[in-house]
Design a protein around this motif. Structure first.
Motif, PDB file in Angstrom:
ATOM      1  N   TYR A  86       0.930  -1.026  -0.293  1.00  0.00           N
ATOM      2  CA  TYR A  86       0.177  -0.001  -0.098  1.00  0.00           C
ATOM      3  C   TYR A  86       0.816   1.402  -0.086  1.00  0.00           C
ATOM      4  CZ  TYR A  86      -3.213  -3.632   1.522  1.00  0.00           C
ATOM      5  OH  TYR A  86      -3.855  -4.765   1.715  1.00  0.00           O
ATOM      6  N   LYS A  87       1.996   1.364   0.683  1.00  0.00           N
ATOM      7  CA  LYS A  87       2.953   2.325   0.631  1.00  0.00           C
ATOM      8  C   LYS A  87       3.449   2.429  -0.629  1.00  0.00           C
ATOM      9  CE  LYS A  87       4.976   0.651   4.492  1.00  0.00           C
ATOM     10  NZ  LYS A  87       5.705   0.555   5.917  1.00  0.00           N
ATOM     11  N   ASP A  88       3.689   1.456  -1.331  1.00  0.00           N
ATOM     12  CA  ASP A  88       4.374   1.387  -2.661  1.00  0.00           C
ATOM     13  C   ASP A  88       3.519   2.110  -3.616  1.00  0.00           C
ATOM     14  OD1 ASP A  88       6.772   0.221  -1.504  1.00  0.00           O
ATOM     15  OD2 ASP A  88       5.999  -1.759  -2.454  1.00  0.00           O
ATOM     16  N   ILE A  89       2.011   1.834  -3.592  1.00  0.00           N
ATOM     17  CA  ILE A  89       1.179   2.560  -4.436  1.00  0.00           C
ATOM     18  C   ILE A  89       1.136   4.148  -4.340  1.00  0.00           C
ATOM     19  CG2 ILE A  89      -1.391   2.968  -4.929  1.00  0.00           C
ATOM     20  CD1 ILE A  89      -1.756   0.080  -4.188  1.00  0.00           C
ATOM     21  N   LEU A  90       1.456   4.560  -3.053  1.00  0.00           N
ATOM     22  CA  LEU A  90       1.469   6.099  -2.777  1.00  0.00           C
ATOM     23  C   LEU A  90       2.933   6.569  -3.201  1.00  0.00           C
ATOM     24  CD1 LEU A  90       0.067   8.232  -1.321  1.00  0.00           C
ATOM     25  CD2 LEU A  90       0.832   7.421   0.847  1.00  0.00           C
ATOM     26  N   VAL A  91       3.837   5.936  -3.123  1.00  0.00           N
ATOM     27  CA  VAL A  91       5.127   6.299  -3.834  1.00  0.00           C
ATOM     28  C   VAL A  91       5.118   6.361  -5.094  1.00  0.00           C
ATOM     29  CG1 VAL A  91       7.755   5.362  -3.899  1.00  0.00           C
ATOM     30  CG2 VAL A  91       6.565   5.411  -1.559  1.00  0.00           C
TER      31      VAL A  91
ATOM     32  N   VAL B 202       7.491  11.502   4.308  1.00  0.00           N
ATOM     33  CA  VAL B 202       7.300  10.370   5.310  1.00  0.00           C
ATOM     34  C   VAL B 202       5.963   9.911   5.074  1.00  0.00           C
ATOM     35  CG1 VAL B 202       6.886  11.675   7.382  1.00  0.00           C
ATOM     36  CG2 VAL B 202       7.924   9.491   7.526  1.00  0.00           C
ATOM     37  N   ILE B 203       5.909   8.524   5.067  1.00  0.00           N
ATOM     38  CA  ILE B 203       4.607   7.818   5.184  1.00  0.00           C
ATOM     39  C   ILE B 203       4.600   7.159   6.294  1.00  0.00           C
ATOM     40  CG2 ILE B 203       3.379   6.053   4.081  1.00  0.00           C
ATOM     41  CD1 ILE B 203       4.509   6.662   1.383  1.00  0.00           C
ATOM     42  N   MET B 204       3.679   7.413   7.151  1.00  0.00           N
ATOM     43  CA  MET B 204       3.540   6.715   8.370  1.00  0.00           C
ATOM     44  C   MET B 204       2.429   5.584   8.315  1.00  0.00           C
ATOM     45  SD  MET B 204       5.815   8.098  10.174  1.00  0.00           S
ATOM     46  CE  MET B 204       5.451   7.327  11.875  1.00  0.00           C
ATOM     47  N   THR B 205       1.715   5.101   9.453  1.00  0.00           N
ATOM     48  CA  THR B 205       1.003   3.857   9.304  1.00  0.00           C
ATOM     49  C   THR B 205      -0.677   4.484   8.857  1.00  0.00           C
ATOM     50  OG1 THR B 205       0.217   3.967  11.692  1.00  0.00           O
ATOM     51  CG2 THR B 205       2.083   2.295  10.881  1.00  0.00           C
ATOM     52  N   SER B 206      -0.679   5.683   9.205  1.00  0.00           N
ATOM     53  CA  SER B 206      -2.298   6.053   8.979  1.00  0.00           C
ATOM     54  C   SER B 206      -2.234   7.316   8.306  1.00  0.00           C
ATOM     55  CB  SER B 206      -2.971   6.252  10.160  1.00  0.00           C
ATOM     56  OG  SER B 206      -2.414   7.185  10.983  1.00  0.00           O
ATOM     57  N   HIS B 207      -1.068   8.053   8.041  1.00  0.00           N
ATOM     58  CA  HIS B 207      -0.865   9.592   7.364  1.00  0.00           C
ATOM     59  C   HIS B 207       0.399   9.570   6.605  1.00  0.00           C
ATOM     60  CE1 HIS B 207       1.073   9.726  11.295  1.00  0.00           C
ATOM     61  NE2 HIS B 207       1.676  10.762  10.856  1.00  0.00           N
ATOM     62  N   ILE B 208       0.481  10.921   5.963  1.00  0.00           N
ATOM     63  CA  ILE B 208       1.589  11.141   5.147  1.00  0.00           C
ATOM     64  C   ILE B 208       1.827  12.637   5.467  1.00  0.00           C
ATOM     65  CG2 ILE B 208       0.175  11.718   3.113  1.00  0.00           C
ATOM     66  CD1 ILE B 208       2.611  10.670   1.413  1.00  0.00           C
ATOM     67  N   HIS B 209       3.302  12.934   5.582  1.00  0.00           N
ATOM     68  CA  HIS B 209       3.428  14.256   5.566  1.00  0.00           C
ATOM     69  C   HIS B 209       4.395  14.360   4.423  1.00  0.00           C
ATOM     70  CE1 HIS B 209       2.253  14.759   9.620  1.00  0.00           C
ATOM     71  NE2 HIS B 209       2.906  13.643  10.086  1.00  0.00           N
ATOM     72  N   LEU B 210       4.177  15.832   3.801  1.00  0.00           N
ATOM     73  CA  LEU B 210       4.937  16.114   2.438  1.00  0.00           C
ATOM     74  C   LEU B 210       5.113  17.598   2.812  1.00  0.00           C
ATOM     75  CD1 LEU B 210       2.523  14.680  -0.216  1.00  0.00           C
ATOM     76  CD2 LEU B 210       4.854  13.743   0.444  1.00  0.00           C
ATOM     77  N   ILE B 211       6.484  17.980   2.301  1.00  0.00           N
ATOM     78  CA  ILE B 211       6.765  19.524   1.840  1.00  0.00           C
ATOM     79  C   ILE B 211       6.886  19.213   0.404  1.00  0.00           C
ATOM     80  CG2 ILE B 211       8.683  21.333   2.269  1.00  0.00           C
ATOM     81  CD1 ILE B 211       9.358  19.856   4.813  1.00  0.00           C
TER      82      ILE B 211
END
Length: 181
Positions: A32-37, A55-64
């Motif tokens: 599932y993380k790979d789909i996001l990447v 960064v991808i965490m277990t339930s959320h993502i942070h982006l700059i």
């Protein structure tokens, strides 16, 4: 356009975060993380998205993020739309997913409560964009997002976490093309 997708300008980088509905820990599985990447990389290559940190965490993502082409709110909208469908489909088709029925039920239930959705809702609707007007703010947000996996006990050192730009800032090559600041 929703109030949650407001970016005041396109010149500055922005710190954004988005989470799964009910903070469901979807991203405990690498597929599932790979789909996001892959989707983020698509946006970098085809929509002009600039990634300064992630960064991808277990339930959320942070982006700059920044942009060289399309408006950021459009890129984020498309990213969330595509990944929500692709990840839900991956959950449906994953024979090893022990939480499948429960997660699909939760996404469907959230979707029924939101008139903007047809069948389900995967992501919460807000992004909480914060404009980063100087390098001090960027450094603070980079440190915050890179230390998330350490704070959660996933890794001991931030650059050991595969799903983060901390690798890039530690002289490595990560999964997403990052513009170092």
């Amino acid at each position: 356009m929703s109030r949650n997708y407001k970016f005041r300008g396109q010149e500055s980088p922005y710190f954004i975060s988005f989470a799964t509905v009910h903070w469901i820990d979807v991203f405990v599985r690498s597929e599932y993380k790979d789909i996001l990447v892959e989707s983020i990389n698509y946006c970098v290559e085809n929509k002009g998205l600039v990634i300064y940190g992630w960064v991808i965490m277990t339930s959320h993502i942070h982006l700059i993020i920044g942009t060289k082409q399309e408006p950021m709110q459009n890129i984020v909208r498309d990213l969330k739309k595509y990944t929500s469908k692709a990840i839900v489909q991956a959950i449906r088709e994953n024979p090893r997913e022990s939480r499948r029925e429960w997660m699909l039920w939760m996404f469907e239930r959230a979707g029924k409560k939101n008139g903007n959705n047809m069948n389900f809702q995967f992501w919460q609707q807000n992004n909480k964009p914060i404009e980063l007007s100087d390098t001090k703010m960027i450094d603070q947000k980079l440190n915050y997002l890179h230390n998330n996996p350490v704070e959660e006990g996933i890794v001991i050192e931030s650059h050991h976490y595969k799903y983060s730009s901390a690798i890039d800032y530690a002289d490595g090559k990560g999964l997403i093309d990052v513009l170092l600041v």
